[in-house]
Design a protein around this motif. Sequence first.
Motif, mmCIF file in Angstrom:
data_model
loop_
_atom_site.group_PDB
_atom_site.id
_atom_site.type_symbol
_atom_site.label_atom_id
_atom_site.label_comp_id
_atom_site.label_asym_id
_atom_site.label_seq_id
_atom_site.Cartn_x
_atom_site.Cartn_y
_atom_site.Cartn_z
ATOM 1 N N GLY A 104 0.819 -1.197 0.033
ATOM 2 C CA GLY A 104 0.049 -0.034 -0.234
ATOM 3 C C GLY A 104 0.731 1.185 -0.256
ATOM 4 O O GLY A 104 0.525 2.198 -0.663
ATOM 5 N N TYR A 105 1.803 1.267 0.873
ATOM 6 C CA TYR A 105 2.651 2.589 0.854
ATOM 7 C C TYR A 105 3.542 2.788 -0.635
ATOM 8 O O TYR A 105 3.449 4.010 -1.121
ATOM 9 C CB TYR A 105 3.828 2.218 2.012
ATOM 10 C CG TYR A 105 4.823 3.495 2.070
ATOM 11 C CD1 TYR A 105 4.316 4.701 2.802
ATOM 12 C CD2 TYR A 105 5.943 3.490 1.552
ATOM 13 C CE1 TYR A 105 4.975 5.787 2.834
ATOM 14 C CE2 TYR A 105 6.883 4.541 1.824
ATOM 15 C CZ TYR A 105 6.496 5.606 2.077
ATOM 16 O OH TYR A 105 7.331 6.857 2.480
ATOM 17 N N SER A 106 3.920 1.958 -1.164
ATOM 18 C CA SER A 106 4.458 2.149 -2.419
ATOM 19 C C SER A 106 3.497 2.584 -3.559
ATOM 20 O O SER A 106 3.728 3.265 -4.398
ATOM 21 C CB SER A 106 5.198 0.570 -3.065
ATOM 22 O OG SER A 106 6.255 0.310 -2.189
ATOM 23 N N ARG A 107 2.226 2.006 -3.538
ATOM 24 C CA ARG A 107 1.250 2.463 -4.429
ATOM 25 C C ARG A 107 1.086 3.763 -4.092
ATOM 26 O O ARG A 107 0.617 4.494 -4.829
ATOM 27 C CB ARG A 107 -0.146 1.368 -4.207
ATOM 28 C CG ARG A 107 0.041 0.181 -5.124
ATOM 29 C CD ARG A 107 -1.462 -0.328 -5.208
ATOM 30 N NE ARG A 107 -2.026 -0.615 -3.888
ATOM 31 C CZ ARG A 107 -1.966 -1.750 -3.226
ATOM 32 N NH1 ARG A 107 -1.508 -2.924 -3.819
ATOM 33 N NH2 ARG A 107 -2.813 -1.854 -2.194
ATOM 34 N N ALA A 108 0.924 4.252 -2.719
ATOM 35 C CA ALA A 108 0.200 5.395 -2.500
ATOM 36 C C ALA A 108 1.468 6.363 -2.884
ATOM 37 O O ALA A 108 0.939 7.638 -3.319
ATOM 38 C CB ALA A 108 0.359 5.391 -0.661
ATOM 39 N N LYS A 109 2.674 6.261 -2.837
ATOM 40 C CA LYS A 109 3.556 7.055 -3.198
ATOM 41 C C LYS A 109 3.470 7.439 -4.773
ATOM 42 O O LYS A 109 3.483 8.431 -5.366
ATOM 43 C CB LYS A 109 5.062 6.603 -2.983
ATOM 44 C CG LYS A 109 5.472 6.668 -1.522
ATOM 45 C CD LYS A 109 6.995 6.413 -1.184
ATOM 46 C CE LYS A 109 7.854 5.710 -2.075
ATOM 47 N NZ LYS A 109 9.268 5.282 -1.635
ATOM 48 N N VAL A 110 3.222 6.351 -5.587
ATOM 49 C CA VAL A 110 3.110 6.160 -7.023
ATOM 50 C C VAL A 110 1.965 7.200 -7.526
ATOM 51 O O VAL A 110 1.732 8.077 -8.137
ATOM 52 C CB VAL A 110 3.036 4.870 -7.745
ATOM 53 C CG1 VAL A 110 2.672 4.926 -9.197
ATOM 54 C CG2 VAL A 110 4.428 4.134 -7.478
ATOM 55 N N VAL A 111 0.925 6.829 -6.744
ATOM 56 C CA VAL A 111 -0.424 7.797 -6.952
ATOM 57 C C VAL A 111 -0.373 9.230 -6.531
ATOM 58 O O VAL A 111 -0.907 9.869 -7.205
ATOM 59 C CB VAL A 111 -1.625 6.850 -6.302
ATOM 60 C CG1 VAL A 111 -2.854 7.783 -6.731
ATOM 61 C CG2 VAL A 111 -1.889 5.579 -6.875
#
Length: 124
Positions: free
Chosen positions: A44-51
């Motif tokens: 989730g953290y990695s996705r949040a940074k990308v988004v």
Amino acid sequence: MLAVGTVVMNRVESPKYPDTICEVVGQKGQFAKGVLTKPTPDPGYSRAKVVASEVLTGARHKAVGRSMYFHTAGFRIPYKDAQYLVVAGGNAFYTRGATTDESIPTFTPLKLASLQFSSVQFLQ
């Protein structure tokens, strides 16, 4: 995530809300207690940074449009002028405005966003 980011940016651009992202998300009652300070593990953290990066460079969820409102999907609100647009990421996104028979809150005509993580399909 892209849908929530779209609402946040819509609010930043509106004269009705604060002028910065931090002020918008930090407004009282915008998120459940502790959500903004609780650690987010991967993936989730990695996705949040990308988004977040995509939102900051102009990416927006097309179905959310100019909406400035959302709540947990399945929760009913009493606004008769709510016009629901889409359910994405467990949240229902809506606008508020003119009251018509078609704008009485309902979840049956909502479009469902893809559950896959690919924001490209929602970009303007």
